[in-house]
Design a protein around this motif. Structure first.
Motif, PDB file in Angstrom:
ATOM      1  N   GLN A   3       1.560  46.834  60.461  1.00  4.03           N
ATOM      2  CA  GLN A   3       1.651  48.188  59.921  1.00  4.03           C
ATOM      3  C   GLN A   3       1.406  48.137  58.418  1.00  4.03           C
ATOM      4  OE1 GLN A   3       5.528  49.650  61.192  1.00  4.03           O
ATOM      5  NE2 GLN A   3       4.556  50.677  62.929  1.00  4.03           N
ATOM      6  N   VAL A   4       0.750  49.169  57.895  1.00  7.29           N
ATOM      7  CA  VAL A   4       0.562  49.289  56.463  1.00  7.29           C
ATOM      8  C   VAL A   4       1.073  50.652  56.023  1.00  7.29           C
ATOM      9  CG1 VAL A   4      -1.361  47.679  56.296  1.00  7.29           C
ATOM     10  CG2 VAL A   4      -1.834  50.072  56.793  1.00  7.29           C
ATOM     11  N   CYS A  22       0.160  49.496  48.720  1.00  8.18           N
ATOM     12  CA  CYS A  22       0.060  49.402  50.178  1.00  8.18           C
ATOM     13  C   CYS A  22       0.811  48.149  50.605  1.00  8.18           C
ATOM     14  CB  CYS A  22      -1.390  49.336  50.622  1.00  8.18           C
ATOM     15  SG  CYS A  22      -1.595  48.948  52.373  1.00  8.18           S
ATOM     16  N   ALA A  23       1.829  48.323  51.415  1.00 11.80           N
ATOM     17  CA  ALA A  23       2.624  47.198  51.889  1.00 11.80           C
ATOM     18  C   ALA A  23       2.357  46.965  53.366  1.00 11.80           C
ATOM     19  CB  ALA A  23       4.108  47.476  51.664  1.00 11.80           C
ATOM     20  N   ALA A  24       2.018  45.743  53.707  1.00  7.91           N
ATOM     21  CA  ALA A  24       1.774  45.376  55.103  1.00  7.91           C
ATOM     22  C   ALA A  24       3.002  44.670  55.667  1.00  7.91           C
ATOM     23  CB  ALA A  24       0.556  44.473  55.202  1.00  7.91           C
ATOM     24  N   ILE A  34      -4.776  39.203  58.703  1.00  3.42           N
ATOM     25  CA  ILE A  34      -5.335  40.172  57.767  1.00  3.42           C
ATOM     26  C   ILE A  34      -6.376  39.486  56.900  1.00  3.42           C
ATOM     27  CG2 ILE A  34      -4.879  41.733  55.842  1.00  3.42           C
ATOM     28  CD1 ILE A  34      -2.027  42.036  56.896  1.00  3.42           C
ATOM     29  N   SER A  35      -7.580  40.022  56.874  1.00  3.09           N
ATOM     30  CA  SER A  35      -8.604  39.488  55.984  1.00  3.09           C
ATOM     31  C   SER A  35      -8.805  40.503  54.850  1.00  3.09           C
ATOM     32  CB  SER A  35      -9.893  39.196  56.732  1.00  3.09           C
ATOM     33  OG  SER A  35     -10.358  40.355  57.405  1.00  3.09           O
ATOM     34  N   ARG A  78       3.054  38.535  49.106  1.00  2.00           N
ATOM     35  CA  ARG A  78       3.885  39.728  49.250  1.00  2.00           C
ATOM     36  C   ARG A  78       3.278  40.744  50.204  1.00  2.00           C
ATOM     37  NH1 ARG A  78       4.828  41.643  43.215  1.00  2.00           N
ATOM     38  NH2 ARG A  78       5.819  43.377  44.297  1.00  2.00           N
ATOM     39  N   LEU A  79       2.089  40.404  50.732  1.00  2.00           N
ATOM     40  CA  LEU A  79       1.402  41.299  51.670  1.00  2.00           C
ATOM     41  C   LEU A  79       1.270  42.708  51.083  1.00  2.00           C
ATOM     42  CD1 LEU A  79       3.181  40.242  54.999  1.00  2.00           C
ATOM     43  CD2 LEU A  79       0.966  39.458  54.131  1.00  2.00           C
TER      44      LEU A  79
END
Length: 124
Positions: A3-4, A22-24, A34-35, A78-79
């Protein structure tokens, strides 16, 4: 499923600045897929368009309309991804969406992830 979630939108006067985040989130087995991460935007009555993208290695790309004004960055640990928007113009008004590309793990059943969007409004 990854989820983002976007944050940081708001109302700003022309010439001002905003910083979107934007936090994933997801399991480590998911988020490792995730690329490229990207920012898209969609203005009323217009199609969604790519604003900026950044690979896992930090290679960036920008739409011509935002080059020199916007700066995309990310922290893989920190994604999190950011979009620093400077010298904003009324035509930048749109809903901004975060996108995470998980296509390299599509064979595992993982799907790309879109955020819900955050509104950016630039007044003249």
């Amino acid at each position: 499923q990854v989820q983002v979630v976007e944050s940081g939108g708001g109302l700003v006067q022309a010439g001002g600045s905003l910083r979107l985040s934007c936090a994933a989130s997801g399991t480590s087995g998911e988020t490792i897929c995730i690329s490229t991460m990207s920012w898209y935007r969609q203005a009323p009555g217009k199609e969604r368009e790519l604003v900026a993208s950044i690979t896992g290695g930090g290679i960036t790309d920008y739409a011509d309309s935002v080059k020199g004004r916007f700066d995309i960055s990310r922290d893989n640990r920190r994604l999190t991804m950011w979009l620093q928007m400077n010298d904003l113009k009324p035509e930048d008004t749109a809903v901004y969406y975060c996108f995470a590309d998980l296509s390299r793990c599509a064979r595992l059943g993982f799907a790309d992830s879109w955020g819900q969007g955050t509104q950016v409004t630039v007044s003249s």
